[in-house]
Design a protein around this motif. Structure first.
Motif, PDB file in Angstrom:
ATOM      1  N   UNK A 563       0.865  -1.182   0.000  1.00  0.00           N
ATOM      2  CA  UNK A 563       0.000   0.000   0.000  1.00  0.00           C
ATOM      3  C   UNK A 563       0.898   1.228   0.000  1.00  0.00           C
ATOM      4  N   UNK A 564       0.291   2.397   0.037  1.00  0.00           N
ATOM      5  CA  UNK A 564       1.050   3.643  -0.093  1.00  0.00           C
ATOM      6  C   UNK A 564       1.224   4.356   1.240  1.00  0.00           C
ATOM      7  N   UNK A 565       1.052   3.647   2.343  1.00  0.00           N
ATOM      8  CA  UNK A 565       1.147   4.302   3.633  1.00  0.00           C
ATOM      9  C   UNK A 565       2.573   4.374   4.146  1.00  0.00           C
ATOM     10  N   UNK A 566       2.740   5.126   5.232  1.00  0.00           N
ATOM     11  CA  UNK A 566       4.016   5.191   5.928  1.00  0.00           C
ATOM     12  C   UNK A 566       5.133   5.714   5.052  1.00  0.00           C
ATOM     13  N   UNK A 567       6.353   5.281   5.366  1.00  0.00           N
ATOM     14  CA  UNK A 567       7.508   5.552   4.526  1.00  0.00           C
ATOM     15  C   UNK A 567       7.944   7.000   4.548  1.00  0.00           C
ATOM     16  N   UNK A 568       8.670   7.387   3.497  1.00  0.00           N
ATOM     17  CA  UNK A 568       9.200   8.732   3.376  1.00  0.00           C
ATOM     18  C   UNK A 568      10.513   8.719   2.622  1.00  0.00           C
ATOM     19  N   UNK A 575      16.983   7.182  -1.923  1.00  0.00           N
ATOM     20  CA  UNK A 575      15.969   6.146  -1.773  1.00  0.00           C
ATOM     21  C   UNK A 575      14.705   6.746  -1.194  1.00  0.00           C
ATOM     22  N   UNK A 576      13.599   6.115  -1.516  1.00  0.00           N
ATOM     23  CA  UNK A 576      12.330   6.494  -0.921  1.00  0.00           C
ATOM     24  C   UNK A 576      11.673   5.210  -0.439  1.00  0.00           C
ATOM     25  N   UNK A 577      11.021   5.304   0.722  1.00  0.00           N
ATOM     26  CA  UNK A 577      10.380   4.141   1.319  1.00  0.00           C
ATOM     27  C   UNK A 577       8.881   4.366   1.246  1.00  0.00           C
ATOM     28  N   UNK A 578       8.164   3.372   0.713  1.00  0.00           N
ATOM     29  CA  UNK A 578       6.705   3.406   0.659  1.00  0.00           C
ATOM     30  C   UNK A 578       6.221   2.128   1.314  1.00  0.00           C
TER      31      UNK A 578
END
Lengths: 716, 597
Positions: A563-568, A575-578
């Motif tokens: 899903x597209x929640x959390x991360x940053x 890098x990007x965390x999804x």
């Protein structure tokens, strides 16, 4: 058995052609007329089968030498993850194998000596210009004695024969006499016994330095015709294969299999060790596309050894047949010791373990969190942030209030705090930023956002809402500061279409809007998607969509794997965390998946090398935090630390109650979080005089932890 | 040859009889004189300069010159091809404070050099180092001027001035290891020599030397005779070096060293690798060496002890949970274990403190007192402690204050309260500087005593940042050179540091005015001196770790500043203009700094 004869016939023809090509190269008419040539040809004809057997039997001999590496491999297996094991096997399988041709000829020479074929052996040395290893002669002599002792019985059977025994046997074989066939099989057992002794001698010799030195000298000889000879032999063999009809090839494969099975059965009573290797070879035979040659047998044997190396290397020099092969292993481990005192002791005079030592240090520090202050409140506390250099924290609650707590007071269990009613709706998000000596505060509810300057409160303990509030933004929510603090981003409160609003903090005017135009809009997922600024503030990420503020329209839509929640955005920049996926920001390629971050909201520490993860929730509905599935999650009442450099877990720290929000401060000395608990856990705070129906359903708690310190229960 | 105030006498060394005598004119006395194997130059009152030559049993007056002022010093040391004959004479003058070069034998004036100032030259010397001729001129205030001398023309160039002491200097040449050296005898005796065409000055470990001359005899070969007030010493010169280094092979890896002056011993904690039995095999020792610094004594106990901290390091633990403090005494040249105390962690640092023992153990600071039981045995007993660290590695004390260095964080300032028997935190640096140590930086912090709130006063403020490029593993108060109480430089506090690459360095705390001046000098040196390959000194010295890079603050690079002395004259002039200070003044102030180490 007739089929077996055909197989021998083919081999004989191949060898004959090789020998004839050698004769042509020599161009010696006298040599051609020499009767010895005929004997040599006959003897070489008999050579192939014993050589094949000898090479097969090499395997059981090598097993004892390989047992140590195998044992080492088993030890490593426990520590190597499956993926690493697959990598190792892939490397070993992909390695091209070559060997020193001279070694094979030396082995052949040794075998000829052991078989009593002295003339053939000396002829081989002469033609190939080999220098026999001195240690080879003595063992061969010893082996010859048993053979000589058994020669008289054979001669007694045929006292009238004027030629060597082998030739006599061959003549009888040609006569197609069954009795002769039976006798022909019997003598094969004797060579096996000799070969076993021979192999043992080889084992002893291979460990002697003297032999090694001689081998090295031979190897370095600049004049060495051996490789070309072997190469030509191989070419001739290939040519033969090309000329053989396919039907004959298929027929010949059958006899080969049968022959090996027979040999396996015959050798079983004498050499039990052979069975596993024979079975392995039998398994390989049906898949082997080419005819079996000496070269293919040797390469198979070496490949088998290479597959057993704990750390195989894909670029191999030519291997020696005289010594067991094992790839080199690191002399010392690059990993840093777990014990911090070991690392410190080494550091004082030797600077190693730099990268791994830092990793161990992060684990040491960020696996220990000591409670440094705590306070309870009758309302659900929904957001928390440190206020810059001051000892104050700002906490939002479910009644729309902002509370200001002094962390130094919390250390001494002083529960007094200052609060102001700021929003009509519950607070959902609270953020802080220091800008030009102004302590800014950004508070959000589900309907509006307010920007505050709380410097006067921090300095003078005076709260004047007219003076402190900078601007009121209606119709937006979930506001977030950029890293430079000159803009903030908020979501529109309207249900559709979804858009991101960027406001200039100095002028409080709308700077730009980022429209979400995808038709695949996730109906509920956006509830868990916070807005993220990249660390240079040039890009924004929300709900799986990436915008560049310098370009109109989205730059990229990430694939939705979970899903597209959390991360940053990762502070390192690339890098990007999804949710739990890590993407490369330059090529939008998936780099890895981190299960520990699934279903979480993450916060980076100030240094950018550690990730704090708490369980995600719908920030607009406090009670959704107590959904059944969520309550059972390990992070329901805990937070997790993850190494942001390699995404390995550091620790999970329990905090006793349901975690709603988490915050860090610039010096990485403390973390803060708010938790809530249901009313039935709040018995001790209940006032019997009050009406229960008026109490909120849950109560909240502020917790401050000091990083790197153990809990006081561990202290003496 | 014997010179008295009234005559010059030539005496035969074999029959011991007077061969010839030259008499000063009546009414004049000989004030100063100098001679070599074949020549004599002397001066009488009234500015008379007389040149004599020594013949075979005869003294012959060759030339007489009348100068306008009194003569203060002379030298005719041969520095040309002929070791027995000099073509030049150096003459120091009263009144006009000059040094002059005369040619011999005709006593014609070649060069006249005004020295400036008001100090009379008291000693002058012609000498050659490494094939280069110099004129050395010592003033009455302990300063030394040196010039490069062109022996063909007598021209003096490349004037330099250094301070060797505060008293008049006597200059004398001697030879050591076939190399020419100059002994400057004064209240701070110094040996002058040349290395790589550069004059160097090395302190001698003596004081108040009046005169010196070479002394070579069967009993004392290649020696020097050194005269002090009331004392005559015959000695030799060891290898010329600023630091006196002596190496003692241990065969092991020394980890800690401690000097106990009372027992005249050193204790060394050492580590021995045993390669035969595997890479990870280590043995740790405490060794006692014979014959100065750190002593550990307790209240109510006149003995002195060595205290050693240990740890049980188990691979499966994140940090040790067990260790010991061992108390040793030196008896008959051997270590005797007096007491041991088990601890719940690794003992990283021990410090004598207020007659008690302060220990850094894992994340805690412990204070132990030394208790004497009735049966005569002693025990370490825990009095109080302070926890608030992650890994307390380093402890230093001053008075009742305790400074703690935390491996994972930064610096804390604690105070011990006698009446309450407690240790409290006074201030802390909240920056997590655990990465800085891996980036080879130095930083300084200050307690903000003027802060308005308790919180502000409890915060240590970072006031200096600097990239050293070396991993420092030890700081110590002290100096690499002898501190002289009457010197301005001697008042500057210094700290010595050691690094894992074997560097020994000095950090000096400069007065504000001197710092401002030298900072300006450093800025201009950066423009003149370019690094190899275009490297920027400013970038190199910027405080740099994984988190940030900032310009160096409140630190100066002494190596860069001292390189001013190596510049050629034109570049010196360039910098002199930029900072508006004369070259002589700049050289003087930089050379003063070099006396710090």
């Amino acid at each position: 058995m007739a089929t077996n004869v055909d197989w021998d016939g083919s081999s004989l023809r191949a060898l004959s052609k090789c020998i004839r090509s050698l004769q042509i190269e020599l161009e010696d008419p006298i040599f051609q007329a020499n009767p010895t040539v005929s004997n040599l040809i006959d003897q070489l004809h008999d050579l192939l089968q014993p050589l094949s057997s000898a090479l097969i039997h090499q395997h059981p001999f090598r097993d004892p030498a390989s047992s140590l590496p195998r044992h080492h491999e088993k030890k490593i297996d426990g520590a190597i993850p499956t993926l690493r094991q697959i990598e190792i096997e892939a490397i070993a399988a992909a390695t091209p194998i070559t060997y020193l041709p001279r070694d094979l000829l030396l082995l052949i020479h040794e075998h000829l000596l052991a078989s009593g074929l002295l003339q053939t052996a000396s002829m081989l040395l002469k033609e190939a210009q080999l220098k026999p290893l001195p240690t080879l002669v003595a063992p061969s002599s010893l082996v010859q004695q048993p053979y000589s002792q058994e020669a008289p019985p054979i001669q007694l059977q045929w006292p009238s024969a004027p030629v060597p025994g082998f030739l006599s046997k061959k003549l009888n074989l040609n006569a197609e006499d069954k009795d002769v066939e039976s006798q022909y099989e019997t003598p094969i057992i004797l060579p096996m016994k000799h070969k076993l002794s021979d192999l043992k001698d080889i084992g002893v010799s291979s460990s002697s330095g003297k032999r090694l030195n001689v081998g090295d000298l031979g190897f370095h000889s600049p004049i060495c015709p051996t490789p070309s000879v072997i190469r030509k032999s191989s070419l001739q063999t290939d040519a033969t294969v090309l000329y053989t009809p396919s039907s004959n090839l298929r027929n010949q494969q059958g006899p080969c299999t049968a022959d090996y099975v027979d040999e396996s059965q015959r050798s079983m009573p004498n050499l039990g060790q052979i069975t596993p290797s024979s079975l392995v070879i039998n398994d390989h035979l049906p898949n082997y596309p080419e005819r079996i040659t000496l070269d293919s047998l040797v390469v198979q044997y070496l490949q088998h050894q290479h597959c057993q190396c704990p750390t195989p290397i894909i670029t191999l020099p030519s291997l020696s047949l005289l010594h067991p092969h094992v790839c080199a292993e690191p002399k010392q481990s690059l990993d840093a010791p777990s014990n911090v005192t070991s690392r410190l002791g080494t550091r004082e005079f030797k600077f190693m373990y730099h990268v791994h030592g830092n990793r161990r240090d992060r684990k040491f520090v960020y696996s220990q969190f000591r409670p440094s202050g705590t306070a309870a409140d009758v309302y659900s506390l929904t957001g928390i942030t440190f206020l810059g250099d001051s000892p104050f924290i700002a906490v939002g609650n479910n009644s729309g209030d902002i509370q200001f707590w002094d962390t130094t007071s919390l250390k001494h269990h002083d529960d007094t705090y200052h609060y102001e009613e700021c929003h009509r709706d519950p607070l959902t998000l609270i953020q802080s930023f220091i800008s030009a000596d102004c302590q800014l505060l950004l508070s959000s509810s589900s309907e509006d956002v307010k920007l505050w300057n709380v410097s006067s409160f921090l300095n003078d303990n005076v709260w004047d809402e007219y003076e402190n509030v900078i601007h009121f933004f209606h119709g937006c929510k979930a506001a977030r500061f950029s890293h430079s603090g000159n803009v903030f981003a908020a979501l529109s409160s309207e249900s559709a279409p979804q858009e991101i609003k960027l406001y200039d903090i100095e002028t409080c005017e709308l700077e730009s809007m980022l429209l979400y135009t995808s038709t695949n809009f996730a109906s509920r997922g956006h509830l868990y998607s916070p807005i993220h600024f990249s660390h240079s503030d040039s890009m924004l990420l929300w709900n799986g969509v990436l915008w560049d503020r310098r370009v109109s329209g989205p730059v990229h839509h990430f694939d939705q794997l979970t899903d597209f929640g959390g991360g940053g955005f990762h502070p390192a920049g690339n890098e990007v965390i999804i949710n739990s996926e890590v993407w490369d920001l330059r090529k939008f390629r998936l780099l890895r998946s981190v299960p520990s971050l699934d279903q979480t909201t993450i916060t980076f520490n100030a240094h950018g090398d550690v990730i704090y993860a708490i369980l995600r929730r719908n920030i607009e509905d406090v009670m959704s935090a107590f959904h059944t599935r969520r309550v059972k999650h390990p992070l329901f009442a805990a937070f997790r630390t993850v190494d942001a450099v390699n995404y390995s877990d550091i620790a999970t720290t329990p905090v006793e109650h349901c975690v709603l929000d988490f915050t860090t401060e610039p010096t990485d000395s403390f973390v803060g979080l708010v938790t809530i608990a249901k009313h039935d856990w709040y018995i001790e705070y209940e006032d019997s005089d009050s009406d229960e129906s008026l109490l909120p359903e849950t109560w909240g708690c502020v917790k401050i932890y000091e990083i790197g310190h153990r809990s006081p229960t561990n202290d003496d | 040859l014997q010179v008295t105030s009234s005559s010059v006498r030539l005496v035969s060394s074999n029959p011991r009889e007077l061969r010839n005598e030259w008499h000063a004119p009546s009414g004049y006395s000989v004030n100063v004189a100098t001679a070599n194997a074949t020549q004599v130059l002397l001066a009488t009152g009234g500015g008379h300069l007389v040149y004599l030559e020594i013949g075979d049993g005869i003294l012959q007056e060759v030339k007489h010159a009348q100068l306008e002022y009194e003569i203060s010093c002379l030298d005719i040391n041969p520095i040309g091809e002929n070791p027995n004959h000099s073509n030049l004479a150096a003459v120091g003058m009263w009144t006009d404070i000059s040094v002059r070069i005369f040619s011999l034998p005709d006593l014609s004036l070649i060069t006249k050099e005004q020295l400036g100032g008001e100090i009379i030259p008291r000693s002058v010397l012609l000498c050659a180092f490494e094939g280069t001729s110099y004129l050395l001129c010592a003033l009455g205030d302990g300063h030394l001027l040196n010039f490069m001398l062109n022996i063909s023309t007598g021209e003096l160039t490349d004037r330099k001035k250094v301070s060797l002491g505060t008293q008049p200097i006597t200059l004398r040449t001697f030879s050591s290891k076939n190399t020419t050296h100059v002994f400057a005898a004064s209240d701070r005796p110094t040996v002058i020599y040349s290395s790589n065409k550069k004059l160097l000055y090395s302190n001698v470990n003596l004081k108040e030397v009046s005169h010196m001359c070479p002394f070579n005899s069967a009993a004392f070969p290649d020696s020097l005779a050194i005269a002090k007030e009331g004392e005559l010493t015959i000695g030799t010169i060891d290898d010329i070096q600023k630091l006196h280094i002596r190496s003692i092979p241990l065969g092991e890896h020394a980890r800690r060293i401690c000097h106990q002056e009372q027992s005249r011993t050193f204790a060394i904690c050492s580590l021995k690798y045993n390669p035969a039995s595997g890479e990870d095999s280590e043995m740790h020792f405490v060794r006692l060496l014979d014959d100065q610094t750190f002593d550990c004594s307790f209240s109510d106990d006149n003995n002195v002890y060595y205290c050693v901290g240990t740890a049980y390091v188990l691979p499966e633990e994140n940090e040790p949970t067990k260790g010991r403090i061992l108390v040793f005494a030196v008896e008959d040249g051997k270590l005797q274990l007096i007491a041991e105390k088990e601890t719940k962690g690794a003992v990283y640092c021990l410090m004598a403190f207020n007659g008690k023992l302060l220990a850094a153990i894992n994340q805690k600071i412990h204070l132990y007192k030394w208790v004497l039981w009735d049966d005569g045995t002693h025990e370490l007993q825990s009095e109080c402690g302070h926890h608030g660290h992650i890994l307390a590695l380093y402890v230093q004390t001053r008075g009742d204050f305790i400074v703690v260095g935390d491996r994972m964080k930064s610096i804390s300032l604690l105070i011990y309260k006698h009446e309450e028997g407690a240790i409290e935190e006074r201030a802390r640096d909240y920056n997590a500087n655990w990465m800085s140590e891996n980036s080879f930086n130095l930083f300084t912090v200050r307690k903000n005593s003027e802060g308005a709130t308790d919180e502000e006063r409890g915060r240590l403020e970072v006031v200096g940042e600097y990239h050293l490029g070396e991993f420092v593993n030890r700081f110590r108060h002290g100096s690499l050179v002898m501190r002289l109480p009457d010197s301005d430089v001697g008042q500057i506090p210094t700290v010595i540091y050691g690094t894992i690459n074997g560097v020994i360095g000095v950090i000096a705390s400069l007065p504000h005015e001197q710092y401002v001046f030298l900072e300006k000098l450093q800025s201009n040196l950066r423009k003149v001196i370019k690094g190899v390959g275009g490297l920027s000194h400013e970038q190199w010295r910027s405080f740099n770790n994984e988190k940030k890079t900032v310009e160096a603050r409140n630190f100066l690079d002494g190596d860069l500043i001292e390189s001013f002395l190596d510049l050629n004259r034109s570049k010196m002039d360039e910098i002199s203009k930029a900072v508006d200070v004369s070259v002589e003044e700049l050289c003087k102030r930089v050379e003063e700094l070099t006396r710090l180490h």
